[in-house]
Motif scaffolding. Structure first.
Motif, mmCIF file in Angstrom:
data_model
loop_
_atom_site.group_PDB
_atom_site.id
_atom_site.type_symbol
_atom_site.label_atom_id
_atom_site.label_comp_id
_atom_site.label_asym_id
_atom_site.label_seq_id
_atom_site.Cartn_x
_atom_site.Cartn_y
_atom_site.Cartn_z
ATOM 1 N N PRO A 1 0.837 -1.341 0.001
ATOM 2 C CA PRO A 1 0.031 0.135 -0.132
ATOM 3 C C PRO A 1 0.771 1.301 0.085
ATOM 4 C CG PRO A 1 -0.009 -1.035 2.248
ATOM 5 C CD PRO A 1 0.809 -1.862 1.101
ATOM 6 N N PRO A 2 0.451 2.194 -0.225
ATOM 7 C CA PRO A 2 1.262 3.766 -0.487
ATOM 8 C C PRO A 2 1.678 3.886 0.844
ATOM 9 C CG PRO A 2 -1.150 3.935 -1.321
ATOM 10 C CD PRO A 2 -1.018 2.634 -0.811
ATOM 11 N N PRO A 3 2.933 4.409 1.213
ATOM 12 C CA PRO A 3 3.495 4.892 2.329
ATOM 13 C C PRO A 3 3.063 6.193 2.756
ATOM 14 C CG PRO A 3 4.972 5.662 0.473
ATOM 15 C CD PRO A 3 3.863 4.717 -0.087
ATOM 16 N N THR A 4 3.334 6.157 4.167
ATOM 17 C CA THR A 4 2.723 7.497 4.633
ATOM 18 C C THR A 4 3.701 8.573 4.416
ATOM 19 O OG1 THR A 4 2.109 6.441 6.510
ATOM 20 C CG2 THR A 4 2.401 8.561 7.052
ATOM 21 N N VAL A 5 5.050 8.258 4.270
ATOM 22 C CA VAL A 5 5.889 9.322 3.967
ATOM 23 C C VAL A 5 6.702 8.667 2.652
ATOM 24 C CG1 VAL A 5 7.928 10.897 4.425
ATOM 25 C CG2 VAL A 5 5.923 10.330 5.998
ATOM 26 N N ALA A 6 7.134 9.351 1.692
ATOM 27 C CA ALA A 6 7.893 8.877 0.567
ATOM 28 C C ALA A 6 9.184 8.477 0.880
ATOM 29 C CB ALA A 6 7.967 9.835 -0.779
ATOM 30 N N ARG A 7 9.501 7.178 0.655
ATOM 31 C CA ARG A 7 11.102 6.546 1.024
ATOM 32 C C ARG A 7 11.884 6.789 -0.146
ATOM 33 N NH1 ARG A 7 12.280 2.062 4.982
ATOM 34 N NH2 ARG A 7 14.491 1.838 4.536
ATOM 35 N N PRO A 8 13.181 7.389 0.035
ATOM 36 C CA PRO A 8 14.130 7.365 -1.019
ATOM 37 C C PRO A 8 14.555 6.189 -1.212
ATOM 38 C CG PRO A 8 14.884 8.044 1.186
ATOM 39 C CD PRO A 8 13.593 7.676 1.201
ATOM 40 N N GLY A 9 15.008 5.717 -2.408
ATOM 41 C CA GLY A 9 15.486 4.483 -3.038
ATOM 42 C C GLY A 9 14.536 3.528 -3.650
ATOM 43 N N VAL A 10 13.454 3.990 -3.632
ATOM 44 C CA VAL A 10 12.220 3.174 -4.306
ATOM 45 C C VAL A 10 11.331 3.879 -5.231
ATOM 46 C CG1 VAL A 10 12.243 1.533 -2.400
ATOM 47 C CG2 VAL A 10 10.576 3.546 -2.476
ATOM 48 N N VAL A 11 10.951 3.184 -6.112
ATOM 49 C CA VAL A 11 9.913 3.781 -7.211
ATOM 50 C C VAL A 11 8.610 3.011 -7.283
ATOM 51 C CG1 VAL A 11 9.358 4.519 -9.472
ATOM 52 C CG2 VAL A 11 11.497 4.892 -8.458
ATOM 53 N N GLU A 12 7.589 3.533 -6.654
ATOM 54 C CA GLU A 12 6.239 2.950 -6.775
ATOM 55 C C GLU A 12 5.454 2.960 -8.141
ATOM 56 O OE1 GLU A 12 4.308 3.247 -3.146
ATOM 57 O OE2 GLU A 12 6.199 3.443 -2.026
ATOM 58 N N LEU A 13 4.941 1.883 -8.586
ATOM 59 C CA LEU A 13 4.340 1.867 -9.846
ATOM 60 C C LEU A 13 2.897 1.323 -9.628
ATOM 61 C CD1 LEU A 13 7.229 -0.171 -11.859
ATOM 62 C CD2 LEU A 13 7.044 2.229 -11.475
ATOM 63 N N THR A 14 2.213 2.074 -10.547
ATOM 64 C CA THR A 14 0.714 1.744 -10.765
ATOM 65 C C THR A 14 0.536 0.556 -11.353
ATOM 66 O OG1 THR A 14 -0.062 4.071 -10.448
ATOM 67 C CG2 THR A 14 -1.672 2.319 -11.439
ATOM 68 N N VAL A 15 -0.159 -0.647 -10.954
ATOM 69 C CA VAL A 15 -0.420 -1.840 -11.384
ATOM 70 C C VAL A 15 -1.760 -1.657 -12.260
ATOM 71 C CG1 VAL A 15 -0.804 -4.084 -10.984
ATOM 72 C CG2 VAL A 15 0.712 -3.021 -9.576
ATOM 73 N N THR A 16 -1.701 -1.962 -13.587
ATOM 74 C CA THR A 16 -2.909 -1.602 -14.356
ATOM 75 C C THR A 16 -3.759 -2.882 -14.360
ATOM 76 O OG1 THR A 16 -1.491 -2.127 -16.220
ATOM 77 C CG2 THR A 16 -1.884 0.109 -15.602
ATOM 78 N N ALA A 17 -2.968 -4.154 -14.305
ATOM 79 C CA ALA A 17 -3.843 -5.459 -14.431
ATOM 80 C C ALA A 17 -2.945 -6.454 -13.603
ATOM 81 C CB ALA A 17 -3.832 -5.756 -15.822
ATOM 82 N N PRO A 18 -3.717 -7.484 -13.057
ATOM 83 C CA PRO A 18 -4.915 -7.271 -12.385
ATOM 84 C C PRO A 18 -5.231 -6.043 -11.573
ATOM 85 C CG PRO A 18 -3.934 -8.941 -11.183
ATOM 86 C CD PRO A 18 -3.058 -8.469 -12.230
ATOM 87 N N ARG A 19 -6.422 -5.714 -11.283
ATOM 88 C CA ARG A 19 -6.866 -4.785 -10.562
ATOM 89 C C ARG A 19 -6.149 -4.867 -8.854
ATOM 90 N NH1 ARG A 19 -10.832 -2.700 -6.831
ATOM 91 N NH2 ARG A 19 -11.215 -0.612 -7.207
ATOM 92 N N ALA A 20 -5.302 -4.157 -8.489
ATOM 93 C CA ALA A 20 -4.493 -4.482 -7.513
ATOM 94 C C ALA A 20 -4.852 -3.475 -6.310
ATOM 95 C CB ALA A 20 -3.003 -4.301 -7.680
#
Length: 317
Positions: free
Chosen positions: A263-282
């Motif tokens: 799930p989304p973090p409360t505060v953005a963490r350096p060193g990672v990239v968060e990608l939207t999952v288009t399929a399946p519905r996540a």
């Protein structure tokens, strides 16, 4: 009241402890009242019970114990050595019962009572503090006992009577529980900042089939959701590391040890990239659960009503 001979007792010394407690408990207050006044008539007046009832209760108590608790001295009663020993324990037991009764009455008070509330670790930094702040605006005196744990452990504590309510995911479906869906939370594929996929904004989960995953341990709701989504995408995740807390997983991803569905973090963490999952519905559903048939105290009922009023608006942002 003198009983020199005890030819028969209601229970032998080897009788079940639960049986002897059931026999003695109603008579302990009567015994303590007579011991305090050393007079049956005076004790009966103070306790507002018939003298005959009190006398019979003392006789039966001595019969049940098989010992003399009093000796008569004129119109008064005096404790025997056994009676003095017994009185000390009885007074402590009655005080503890009174303390417990005061405590449960206080916990049920509509204005100042207590709610035992469980929730997922991922909801502890922002979601739950925001909910409590909003609820206490109208219920400033209500107290909370807060428990953070994974879903199955919270449901066990709910069934054991240790929790009144819990926020959990997935929303449980069990005959002994009542659960209501409140909201849903999108999940993202988290990858290291230097990963080949880090330049993307969206991804189909099937594209991560060859990646090593870092996940929560089996038994956690998010682990089950991760396994189910990967299965729906056509693969079984290759698990490199298992943990107990989502921010630890993000740290493992940042260290290049795998990717994760989180799930989304409360505060953005350096060193990672968060990608939207288009399929399946996540996404994962968040719900509130309680024990079926449970009788709510006023503060629990008020907080339950508050949570249900937040359907679709439970999570920040």
């Amino acid at each position: 009241m003198v009983h020199q001979q005890r030819s028969q007792t209601r229970l032998s010394p080897s009788g079940d402890t639960e049986d002897i407690v059931a026999l003695l408990a109603p008579r302990l207050a009567h015994f303590a009242g007579v011991a305090r006044t050393e007079h049956v008539t005076r004790a009966a007046q103070e306790m507002n019970v018939p003298q005959s009832t009190l006398s019979r209760a003392l006789v039966r108590l001595e019969q049940d114990l098989g010992v003399d608790l009093f000796v008569r001295r004129g119109r008064t009663l005096a404790l025997t050595p056994a009676g003095r020993t017994f009185l000390g324990s009885v007074e402590r037991a009655l005080a503890e019962i009174e303390r417990a009764a005061d405590e449960v009455r206080a916990d049920a008070d509509a204005a100042t009572g207590k709610v035992a509330f469980g929730f997922l670790h991922t909801m502890g930094a922002e979601t739950v503090p925001g909910l409590l702040h909003a609820f206490r605006a109208d219920h400033p005196g209500v107290r909370f006992s807060l428990v953070q744990n994974y879903g199955e452990a919270m449901l066990e504590r709910l069934r054991a009577g240790e929790l009144d309510l819990c926020l959990t995911s997935p929303v449980p479906d069990a005959p002994d529980l009542v659960a209501r869906r409140l909201d849903e939370q999108k999940l993202r594929l988290v990858v290291p900042a230097d990963h080949a996929l880090a330049g993307r904004r969206r991804i189909r989960l099937a594209e991560a089939a060859e990646e090593s995953f870092v996940t929560l341990e089996p038994g956690y709701g998010l682990r089950r959701i991760t396994d189910d989504l990967c299965k729906e995408a056509g693969f079984r995740p290759r698990v490199a590391f298992e943990g107990e807390e989502t921010e630890t997983l993000r740290g493992l991803v940042a260290a290049g040890l795998g990717v994760a569905l989180l799930p989304p973090p409360t505060v953005a963490r350096p060193g990672v990239v968060e990608l939207t999952v288009t399929a399946p519905r996540a996404a994962r559903e968040i719900g509130v659960a309680w024990l079926a048939g449970s009788a709510d105290t006023p503060p629990v009922a008020a907080f339950k009503k508050f949570l249900l009023s937040r359907r679709g608006n439970l999570l920040p942002g």
